[in-house]
Design an enzyme around this catalytic site. Structure first.
Site, PDB file in Angstrom:
ATOM      1  N   GLN A  92       5.732  -7.608  -2.083  1.00  0.00           N
ATOM      2  CA  GLN A  92       6.109  -6.242  -1.688  1.00  0.00           C
ATOM      3  C   GLN A  92       5.175  -5.721  -0.591  1.00  0.00           C
ATOM      4  O   GLN A  92       5.608  -5.077   0.363  1.00  0.00           O
ATOM      5  CB  GLN A  92       6.025  -5.301  -2.893  1.00  0.00           C
ATOM      6  CG  GLN A  92       6.984  -5.669  -4.024  1.00  0.00           C
ATOM      7  CD  GLN A  92       6.723  -4.797  -5.247  1.00  0.00           C
ATOM      8  OE1 GLN A  92       7.222  -3.685  -5.336  1.00  0.00           O
ATOM      9  NE2 GLN A  92       5.951  -5.305  -6.180  1.00  0.00           N
ATOM     10  N   LEU A  93       3.880  -6.030  -0.745  1.00  0.00           N
ATOM     11  CA  LEU A  93       2.889  -5.527   0.219  1.00  0.00           C
ATOM     12  C   LEU A  93       3.198  -5.994   1.640  1.00  0.00           C
ATOM     13  O   LEU A  93       3.160  -5.218   2.595  1.00  0.00           O
ATOM     14  CB  LEU A  93       1.486  -5.983  -0.226  1.00  0.00           C
ATOM     15  CG  LEU A  93       0.319  -5.617   0.681  1.00  0.00           C
ATOM     16  CD1 LEU A  93       0.149  -4.096   0.780  1.00  0.00           C
ATOM     17  CD2 LEU A  93      -0.993  -6.247   0.170  1.00  0.00           C
ATOM     18  N   VAL A  94       3.495  -7.298   1.763  1.00  0.00           N
ATOM     19  CA  VAL A  94       3.656  -7.851   3.123  1.00  0.00           C
ATOM     20  C   VAL A  94       4.968  -7.411   3.792  1.00  0.00           C
ATOM     21  O   VAL A  94       5.205  -7.739   4.954  1.00  0.00           O
ATOM     22  CB  VAL A  94       3.495  -9.388   3.161  1.00  0.00           C
ATOM     23  CG1 VAL A  94       2.126  -9.794   2.631  1.00  0.00           C
ATOM     24  CG2 VAL A  94       4.598 -10.122   2.406  1.00  0.00           C
ATOM     25  N   ARG A  95       5.790  -6.662   3.085  1.00  0.00           N
ATOM     26  CA  ARG A  95       6.963  -6.054   3.729  1.00  0.00           C
ATOM     27  C   ARG A  95       6.532  -4.967   4.716  1.00  0.00           C
ATOM     28  O   ARG A  95       7.302  -4.570   5.582  1.00  0.00           O
ATOM     29  CB  ARG A  95       7.906  -5.455   2.683  1.00  0.00           C
ATOM     30  CG  ARG A  95       8.603  -6.464   1.792  1.00  0.00           C
ATOM     31  CD  ARG A  95       9.607  -7.313   2.538  1.00  0.00           C
ATOM     32  NE  ARG A  95      10.653  -6.541   3.175  1.00  0.00           N
ATOM     33  CZ  ARG A  95      11.749  -6.083   2.564  1.00  0.00           C
ATOM     34  NH1 ARG A  95      11.943  -6.365   1.291  1.00  0.00           N
ATOM     35  NH2 ARG A  95      12.657  -5.377   3.214  1.00  0.00           N
ATOM     36  N   HIS A  96       5.294  -4.471   4.551  1.00  0.00           N
ATOM     37  CA  HIS A  96       4.795  -3.445   5.476  1.00  0.00           C
ATOM     38  C   HIS A  96       4.341  -4.141   6.753  1.00  0.00           C
ATOM     39  O   HIS A  96       3.389  -4.922   6.744  1.00  0.00           O
ATOM     40  CB  HIS A  96       3.684  -2.621   4.804  1.00  0.00           C
ATOM     41  CG  HIS A  96       4.252  -1.776   3.707  1.00  0.00           C
ATOM     42  ND1 HIS A  96       4.863  -0.571   3.957  1.00  0.00           N
ATOM     43  CD2 HIS A  96       4.384  -2.006   2.390  1.00  0.00           C
ATOM     44  CE1 HIS A  96       5.332  -0.080   2.817  1.00  0.00           C
ATOM     45  NE2 HIS A  96       5.057  -0.929   1.849  1.00  0.00           N
ATOM     46  N   GLN A 135      -1.329 -21.302  -1.564  1.00  0.00           N
ATOM     47  CA  GLN A 135      -0.943 -22.210  -2.668  1.00  0.00           C
ATOM     48  C   GLN A 135      -0.669 -23.612  -2.126  1.00  0.00           C
ATOM     49  O   GLN A 135      -0.337 -24.510  -2.886  1.00  0.00           O
ATOM     50  CB  GLN A 135       0.303 -21.673  -3.393  1.00  0.00           C
ATOM     51  CG  GLN A 135       0.018 -20.442  -4.240  1.00  0.00           C
ATOM     52  CD  GLN A 135       1.249 -19.955  -4.994  1.00  0.00           C
ATOM     53  OE1 GLN A 135       2.397 -20.214  -4.591  1.00  0.00           O
ATOM     54  NE2 GLN A 135       1.031 -19.234  -6.073  1.00  0.00           N
ATOM     55  N   ARG A 186       4.275   4.073  -1.599  1.00  0.00           N
ATOM     56  CA  ARG A 186       3.783   3.205  -2.676  1.00  0.00           C
ATOM     57  C   ARG A 186       2.936   3.922  -3.719  1.00  0.00           C
ATOM     58  O   ARG A 186       2.653   3.346  -4.774  1.00  0.00           O
ATOM     59  CB  ARG A 186       2.999   2.022  -2.096  1.00  0.00           C
ATOM     60  CG  ARG A 186       3.804   1.131  -1.156  1.00  0.00           C
ATOM     61  CD  ARG A 186       4.986   0.457  -1.835  1.00  0.00           C
ATOM     62  NE  ARG A 186       5.651  -0.475  -0.933  1.00  0.00           N
ATOM     63  CZ  ARG A 186       6.680  -1.249  -1.261  1.00  0.00           C
ATOM     64  NH1 ARG A 186       7.195  -1.202  -2.479  1.00  0.00           N
ATOM     65  NH2 ARG A 186       7.228  -2.063  -0.372  1.00  0.00           N
TER      66      ARG A 186
HETATM   67  C1  LIG Z   1      10.505   2.289  -4.296  1.00  0.00           C
HETATM   68  C2  LIG Z   1      10.816   1.163  -3.347  1.00  0.00           C
HETATM   69  C3  LIG Z   1      11.857   0.298  -3.639  1.00  0.00           C
HETATM   70  C4  LIG Z   1      12.173  -0.742  -2.758  1.00  0.00           C
HETATM   71  N1  LIG Z   1      13.202  -1.579  -3.071  1.00  0.00           N
HETATM   72  C5  LIG Z   1      13.553  -2.566  -2.202  1.00  0.00           C
HETATM   73  C6  LIG Z   1      14.655  -3.444  -2.484  1.00  0.00           C
HETATM   74  O1  LIG Z   1      15.315  -3.328  -3.507  1.00  0.00           O
HETATM   75  N2  LIG Z   1      14.929  -4.425  -1.592  1.00  0.00           N
HETATM   76  C7  LIG Z   1      14.227  -4.574  -0.416  1.00  0.00           C
HETATM   77  O2  LIG Z   1      14.531  -5.468   0.378  1.00  0.00           O
HETATM   78  N3  LIG Z   1      13.169  -3.771  -0.137  1.00  0.00           N
HETATM   79  C8  LIG Z   1      12.821  -2.785  -0.990  1.00  0.00           C
HETATM   80  N4  LIG Z   1      11.747  -1.981  -0.695  1.00  0.00           N
HETATM   81  C9  LIG Z   1      10.968  -2.240   0.529  1.00  0.00           C
HETATM   82  C10 LIG Z   1      11.372  -1.303   1.682  1.00  0.00           C
HETATM   83  O3  LIG Z   1      12.720  -1.471   2.015  1.00  0.00           O
HETATM   84  C11 LIG Z   1      10.505  -1.572   2.931  1.00  0.00           C
HETATM   85  O4  LIG Z   1      10.743  -2.878   3.404  1.00  0.00           O
HETATM   86  C12 LIG Z   1       9.023  -1.440   2.659  1.00  0.00           C
HETATM   87  O5  LIG Z   1       8.760  -0.308   1.889  1.00  0.00           O
HETATM   88  C13 LIG Z   1       8.296  -1.354   4.014  1.00  0.00           C
HETATM   89  O6  LIG Z   1       8.381  -0.024   4.491  1.00  0.00           O
HETATM   90  P1  LIG Z   1       8.953   0.418   5.888  1.00  0.00           P
HETATM   91  O7  LIG Z   1      10.029  -0.500   6.334  1.00  0.00           O
HETATM   92  O8  LIG Z   1       9.248   1.882   5.838  1.00  0.00           O
HETATM   93  O9  LIG Z   1       7.758   0.415   6.819  1.00  0.00           O
HETATM   94  P2  LIG Z   1       6.633  -0.516   7.460  1.00  0.00           P
HETATM   95  O10 LIG Z   1       7.028  -1.922   7.668  1.00  0.00           O
HETATM   96  O11 LIG Z   1       5.411  -0.215   6.673  1.00  0.00           O
HETATM   97  O12 LIG Z   1       6.577   0.180   8.878  1.00  0.00           O
HETATM   98  C14 LIG Z   1       6.165   1.548   9.030  1.00  0.00           C
HETATM   99  C15 LIG Z   1       7.162   2.331   9.842  1.00  0.00           C
HETATM  100  O13 LIG Z   1       7.223   1.774  11.159  1.00  0.00           O
HETATM  101  C16 LIG Z   1       8.544   1.871  11.643  1.00  0.00           C
HETATM  102  N5  LIG Z   1       9.058   0.522  11.866  1.00  0.00           N
HETATM  103  C17 LIG Z   1       8.493  -0.660  11.466  1.00  0.00           C
HETATM  104  N6  LIG Z   1       9.230  -1.696  11.882  1.00  0.00           N
HETATM  105  C18 LIG Z   1      10.297  -1.163  12.537  1.00  0.00           C
HETATM  106  C19 LIG Z   1      11.424  -1.724  13.174  1.00  0.00           C
HETATM  107  N7  LIG Z   1      11.644  -3.038  13.238  1.00  0.00           N
HETATM  108  N8  LIG Z   1      12.303  -0.889  13.748  1.00  0.00           N
HETATM  109  C20 LIG Z   1      12.134   0.445  13.723  1.00  0.00           C
HETATM  110  N9  LIG Z   1      11.091   1.061  13.123  1.00  0.00           N
HETATM  111  C21 LIG Z   1      10.183   0.252  12.535  1.00  0.00           C
HETATM  112  C22 LIG Z   1       9.366   2.609  10.584  1.00  0.00           C
HETATM  113  O14 LIG Z   1       9.336   3.989  10.866  1.00  0.00           O
HETATM  114  C23 LIG Z   1       8.593   2.316   9.313  1.00  0.00           C
HETATM  115  O15 LIG Z   1       8.810   3.282   8.277  1.00  0.00           O
HETATM  116  C24 LIG Z   1      11.412  -0.941  -1.558  1.00  0.00           C
HETATM  117  C25 LIG Z   1      10.360  -0.062  -1.278  1.00  0.00           C
HETATM  118  C26 LIG Z   1      10.051   0.971  -2.143  1.00  0.00           C
HETATM  119  C27 LIG Z   1       8.888   1.880  -1.812  1.00  0.00           C
END
Ligand SMILES: Cc1cc2nc3c(=O)[nH]c(=O)nc-3n(C[C@H](O)[C@H](O)[C@H](O)COP(=O)(O)OP(=O)(O)OC[C@H]3O[C@@H](n4cnc5c(N)ncnc54)[C@H](O)[C@@H]3O)c2cc1C
Length: 227
Positions: A76-80, A90, A169
């Site tokens: 989940q973390l590296v989705r940011h 590993q 988060r």
């Molecule tokens: C409660 C919760 C439930 C979730 N459930 C799911 C799920 O079921 N399935 C799933 O796949 N994910 C899920 N996620 C993950 C979520 O979809 C995001 O991938 C994750 O939270 C990363 O956040 P972000 O995309 O807002 O921003 P980050 O990657 O942290 O980027 C920060 C900000 O930069 C901007 N940004 C970054 N990249 C781009 C881009 N390419 N284009 C335009 N703007 C950009 C946006 O404004 C973004 O908000 C969940 C997250 C939360 C908090």
């Protein structure tokens, strides 16, 4: 879970204030660095945070080490995306004798669930070791390891990304383990940049909850995130 703020930009709030003041100042950066006093810095930082002039917080970096966390968390973390990561591999590390795993509190509390959980993980670990013993490379043997596998990760984020990360988060809608990590990180950055992160955390700290019918109905207080 062990969370450590291991490095950060020196005088982070001065950096934000200088970046903000530079936009409107006829004098150079050296002058600003010398002349800005503590009160000016506080006022400027409060202003940029309140007005949403958040590019100024992109100049400050914070690096954390997180250990004793699960692969479920780090996935989940590296989705940011506006961040840098390095994680224990590993592929290169063999978990032969020292396989650690994370147990969710809900499973910890139920003796029936805990027994089955521990047994399954023990069976998986035994098979992992057998695979290594018959010559399977760790990069392939690891395919059977669970999301629960313990891992270590270093993450660096700038101030703006951290503010966003804490918004999504630290919220009660976030999964418990990443919420615990985000809360621990927020408590630590508040000690070194208290004005930048004064109101950081879930949306409910700064106004109404945007989660609609999914709202937890239990708004946070700023003190929830003080060390
Ligand atoms: C409660 C919760 C439930 C979730 N459930 C799911 C799920 O079921 N399935 C799933 O796949 N994910 C899920 N996620 C993950 C979520 O979809 C995001 O991938 C994750 O939270 C990363 O956040 P972000 O995309 O807002 O921003 P980050 O990657 O942290 O980027 C920060 C900000 O930069 C901007 N940004 C970054 N990249 C781009 C881009 N390419 N284009 C335009 N703007 C950009 C946006 O404004 C973004 O908000 C969940 C997250 C939360 C908090």
């Amino acid at each position: 879970m062990k969370i450590n703020l291991i490095k950060y930009t020196r005088e982070p709030e001065k950096m934000v204030a200088v970046a903000a003041r530079l936009c409107y100042s006829p004098v150079g950066v050296d002058d600003l660095m010398d002349k800005l006093g503590d009160e000016d810095i506080k006022k400027l930082v409060k202003f940029v945070i309140k007005s949403g002039h958040l590019s100024t917080t992109e100049h400050i970096y914070f690096t954390f080490a997180a250990e004793g966390v699960s692969r479920a968390l780090t996935h989940q973390l590296v989705r940011h995306r506006i961040a840098s990561y390095n994680q224990q591999s590993q592929r290169y590390v063999k978990f032969k004798d020292n396989f650690e795993y994370i147990t969710p509190p809900a499973i910890e509390k139920s003796s029936a669930a805990k027994k089955k959980y521990d047994n399954l993980i023990s069976d998986v670990h035994n098979l992992y070791k057998e695979l290594l013993d018959i010559g399977i490379e760790p990069e392939d043997a690891r395919y059977i390891l669970p999301n629960a596998s313990e891992t270590k990760i270093i993450v660096s984020m700038n101030g703006r990304e951290l503010l966003h990360f804490f918004t999504v988060r630290c919220c009660n809608r976030a999964q418990w383990e990443i919420r615990e990590l985000a809360t621990g990180m927020l408590k630590q950055v508040k000690k070194v940049a208290p004005v930048v992160f004064e109101n950081a955390g879930p949306n409910c700290l700064r106004g109404s909850c945007p989660e609609g019918k999914f709202s937890c109905g239990n708004p946070h207080k700023e003190s929830d995130f003080n060390a």
